[in-house]
Design a protein around this motif. Structure first.
Motif, mmCIF file in Angstrom:
data_model
loop_
_atom_site.group_PDB
_atom_site.id
_atom_site.type_symbol
_atom_site.label_atom_id
_atom_site.label_comp_id
_atom_site.label_asym_id
_atom_site.label_seq_id
_atom_site.Cartn_x
_atom_site.Cartn_y
_atom_site.Cartn_z
ATOM 1 N N CYS A 1 0.791 -1.208 -0.036
ATOM 2 C CA CYS A 1 -0.156 0.043 0.150
ATOM 3 C C CYS A 1 0.887 1.226 -0.025
ATOM 4 O O CYS A 1 2.096 1.374 0.167
ATOM 5 C CB CYS A 1 -0.864 0.074 1.282
ATOM 6 S SG CYS A 1 0.076 -0.329 2.920
ATOM 7 N N ASP A 2 0.152 2.362 -0.147
ATOM 8 C CA ASP A 2 0.905 3.726 -0.218
ATOM 9 C C ASP A 2 0.222 4.443 0.746
ATOM 10 O O ASP A 2 -0.176 5.680 0.412
ATOM 11 C CB ASP A 2 1.203 4.322 -1.511
ATOM 12 C CG ASP A 2 -0.036 4.619 -2.242
ATOM 13 O OD1 ASP A 2 -1.045 4.070 -2.037
ATOM 14 O OD2 ASP A 2 -0.017 5.202 -3.212
ATOM 15 N N PRO A 3 0.191 4.480 1.884
ATOM 16 C CA PRO A 3 -0.769 5.407 2.951
ATOM 17 C C PRO A 3 -0.134 6.722 3.128
ATOM 18 O O PRO A 3 1.169 6.926 3.384
ATOM 19 C CB PRO A 3 -0.554 4.773 4.266
ATOM 20 C CG PRO A 3 0.426 3.539 4.153
ATOM 21 C CD PRO A 3 0.784 3.310 2.706
ATOM 22 N N ILE B 1 -4.462 8.352 2.442
ATOM 23 C CA ILE B 1 -5.454 8.214 3.396
ATOM 24 C C ILE B 1 -6.455 7.190 3.367
ATOM 25 O O ILE B 1 -6.984 6.776 4.193
ATOM 26 C CB ILE B 1 -6.181 9.865 3.252
ATOM 27 C CG1 ILE B 1 -5.268 11.022 3.684
ATOM 28 C CG2 ILE B 1 -7.479 9.854 3.932
ATOM 29 C CD1 ILE B 1 -5.653 12.380 3.409
ATOM 30 N N ASP B 2 -6.764 6.979 2.043
ATOM 31 C CA ASP B 2 -7.844 5.651 1.854
ATOM 32 C C ASP B 2 -6.988 4.503 2.142
ATOM 33 O O ASP B 2 -7.367 3.724 3.087
ATOM 34 C CB ASP B 2 -8.550 5.804 0.664
ATOM 35 C CG ASP B 2 -7.549 5.779 -0.680
ATOM 36 O OD1 ASP B 2 -6.470 6.462 -0.403
ATOM 37 O OD2 ASP B 2 -8.020 5.364 -1.631
ATOM 38 N N ASP B 3 -5.615 4.406 2.135
ATOM 39 C CA ASP B 3 -4.980 3.245 2.104
ATOM 40 C C ASP B 3 -4.895 3.224 3.882
ATOM 41 O O ASP B 3 -5.083 1.982 4.349
ATOM 42 C CB ASP B 3 -3.545 3.650 2.052
ATOM 43 C CG ASP B 3 -3.256 3.644 0.566
ATOM 44 O OD1 ASP B 3 -3.021 2.692 -0.088
ATOM 45 O OD2 ASP B 3 -3.411 4.898 0.227
ATOM 46 N N VAL C 1 -3.038 -5.115 -3.409
ATOM 47 C CA VAL C 1 -2.102 -3.937 -3.857
ATOM 48 C C VAL C 1 -3.057 -2.575 -4.045
ATOM 49 O O VAL C 1 -4.106 -2.588 -4.896
ATOM 50 C CB VAL C 1 -1.617 -4.110 -5.368
ATOM 51 C CG1 VAL C 1 -0.630 -2.954 -5.418
ATOM 52 C CG2 VAL C 1 -0.758 -5.366 -5.201
ATOM 53 N N THR C 2 -2.966 -1.486 -2.970
ATOM 54 C CA THR C 2 -3.544 -0.259 -3.123
ATOM 55 C C THR C 2 -2.766 0.835 -3.522
ATOM 56 O O THR C 2 -3.029 1.725 -3.154
ATOM 57 C CB THR C 2 -4.236 -0.157 -1.832
ATOM 58 O OG1 THR C 2 -3.211 0.092 -0.693
ATOM 59 C CG2 THR C 2 -5.324 -1.289 -1.185
ATOM 60 N N GLY C 3 -1.505 0.744 -4.186
ATOM 61 C CA GLY C 3 -0.783 1.617 -4.759
ATOM 62 C C GLY C 3 -0.451 1.135 -6.165
ATOM 63 O O GLY C 3 -0.835 0.270 -6.584
ATOM 64 N N TRP D 1 -4.687 7.393 -11.191
ATOM 65 C CA TRP D 1 -3.523 7.409 -10.379
ATOM 66 C C TRP D 1 -2.631 6.373 -10.168
ATOM 67 O O TRP D 1 -1.565 6.314 -10.687
ATOM 68 C CB TRP D 1 -4.027 8.156 -9.010
ATOM 69 C CG TRP D 1 -2.453 8.323 -8.219
ATOM 70 C CD1 TRP D 1 -1.993 7.634 -7.031
ATOM 71 C CD2 TRP D 1 -1.552 9.305 -8.226
ATOM 72 N NE1 TRP D 1 -0.853 7.953 -6.669
ATOM 73 C CE2 TRP D 1 -0.520 9.220 -7.423
ATOM 74 C CE3 TRP D 1 -1.534 10.465 -9.252
ATOM 75 C CZ2 TRP D 1 0.487 10.012 -7.160
ATOM 76 C CZ3 TRP D 1 -0.458 11.305 -9.286
ATOM 77 C CH2 TRP D 1 0.759 11.077 -8.315
ATOM 78 N N ASN D 2 -2.953 5.131 -9.734
ATOM 79 C CA ASN D 2 -1.861 4.231 -9.514
ATOM 80 C C ASN D 2 -1.383 3.720 -10.649
ATOM 81 O O ASN D 2 -0.188 3.324 -10.900
ATOM 82 C CB ASN D 2 -2.553 2.999 -8.800
ATOM 83 C CG ASN D 2 -2.808 3.313 -7.279
ATOM 84 O OD1 ASN D 2 -2.287 4.231 -6.477
ATOM 85 N ND2 ASN D 2 -4.052 2.591 -6.605
ATOM 86 N N PHE D 3 -2.266 3.510 -11.644
ATOM 87 C CA PHE D 3 -1.619 3.135 -13.103
ATOM 88 C C PHE D 3 -0.873 4.225 -13.821
ATOM 89 O O PHE D 3 0.203 3.741 -14.349
ATOM 90 C CB PHE D 3 -2.738 2.780 -13.984
ATOM 91 C CG PHE D 3 -3.357 1.208 -13.767
ATOM 92 C CD1 PHE D 3 -3.434 0.711 -12.479
ATOM 93 C CD2 PHE D 3 -4.095 0.682 -14.868
ATOM 94 C CE1 PHE D 3 -3.964 -0.659 -12.336
ATOM 95 C CE2 PHE D 3 -4.590 -0.697 -14.629
ATOM 96 C CZ PHE D 3 -4.569 -1.357 -13.804
#
Ligand code: BDR
Ligand code: CA
Length: 327
Positions: free
Chosen positions: A8-10, A12-14, A122-124, A165-167
């Motif tokens: 992840c890439d915290p 805020i939603d992460d 994967v959230t980033g 964004w992530n892509f």
């Protein structure tokens, strides 16, 4: 029981995703095996500092955690302080600390323990997952359950006209993972994640239900930044919480529909950078098209009650009080 690695890439939603996973771990619904971070919303090291702090505020100081690759495979790292704040946690700063960088060893160890029950979320950007394929091809092909937040499939982008964004941050990684996915990736793209919206009233219920859990003290200041960002974007004083929905899809705790697709990504630096599109060929993604976001909010509130009880509070009562107030 599902064993979970979240990359992840915290963010805020992460952060909300981590809070949810921590509750699931506390109640024995999952085993949170490792948390690794990807460079995206802020740098990978800062993301790891943030993740470590969020976990410790949730009573989980001992989950294996490491920072991942410092930047995308082939393009310069772009971060987004305007969306998540300079620290990645809105108006909040996590205390500085040392973080390990042996992220791929954590993934290999988890895979060596078995992959039938192992879920990678994967959230980033998919930088680490693509790098993992290059570093450990045999381990990569053993992954059986992968859920990703990313892409905009037949849907407008949130970074450019067409790209999510992530892509967009690491288009080469997204393309490489989809081209070689050992199993179809469950893809929570913008078309569904933008329907998962938190507003100030819902946040107040969350904070109240968290009760004595330490993370409750900071959550409003973390989210305030995200509300303001969405407001500035003309979306209203609310927040799209993409990654929270994504982890619920991965855990199967909210109902959703998904369609098989053969997807590709424009791995270029021009206008189409990071744009996902339906291509011909083998199915490499199950694109989530609809999710029960009402149930997802209720489930998140229930999880916040788990935290309250973990810290000696009465989470169930607080949640019940709010449910009555809504009647
Ligand atoms: C994605 O981009 C990031 O800013 C969020 O954390 C989410 O993972 C949404 O496009
Ligand atoms: Ca994210």
């Amino acid at each position: 029981m599902k064993r979970i690695i979240i990359d992840c890439d915290p963010g805020i939603d992460d952060t909300l995703a981590l809070i949810y996973l921590a509750a699931a771990h506390h109640e024995g619904a999952i085993e949170l095996e490792a948390v690794t971070t990807t460079a995206g919303n802020v740098g990978a090291q800062q993301c790891a500092v943030n993740a470590a702090w969020v976990l410790s505020e949730c009573g989980l100081r001992t989950i294996p955690l490491a920072a991942g690759m410092p930047g995308p495979l082939e393009v310069e790292l772009t971060t987004t302080p305007e969306t998540h704040g300079d620290t990645g946690l809105g108006y909040v700063s996590a205390p500085a600390r040392h973080v390990e960088t042996d992220w791929d060893a954590l993934w290999c160890d988890a895979i060596d323990r078995g992959t039938d029950d192992l879920h990678l979320i994967v959230t980033g950007p998919m930088t680490n997952l693509a790098a993992f394929r290059r570093l450990h091809p045999r381990h990569f092909t053993q992954l059986k359950h992968i859920t990703v937040m990313g892409g905009a499939v037949d849907y407008p982008g949130n970074t450019t006209e067409t790209a999510e964004w992530n892509f967009w941050v690491d288009p080469h990684a997204a393309r490489e993972v989809l081209a070689h996915a050992p199993t179809p990736v469950t893809l929570c793209s913008l078309g569904v994640t933008e329907t998962m919206v938190l507003d100030p009233e819902a946040l107040a219920r969350v904070v109240d239900t968290l009760g004595p859990a330490p993370i409750a003290r900071s959550l409003s200041e973390i989210l305030r930044f995200y509300f303001e960002f969405h407001d500035d974007e003309g979306l209203g004083y609310l927040a799209q919480v993409h990654d929270l929905l994504t982890v619920q899809v991965a855990l199967g705790t909210t109902l959703f529909d998904a369609q098989p697709h053969a997807l590709d990504v424009h791995a270029v630096t021009g206008e189409l950078r990071g744009t996902s599109f339906v291509a011909g060929g083998k199915t490499n993604a199950r694109v989530v098209s609809r999710a029960d976001t009402g149930a997802a909010h209720a489930e998140f509130l229930r999880a916040c009650g788990v935290h309250a009880k973990f810290f000696g509070g009465s989470g169930e009562l607080d949640a019940a009080r709010h449910a009555r107030a809504e009647d």
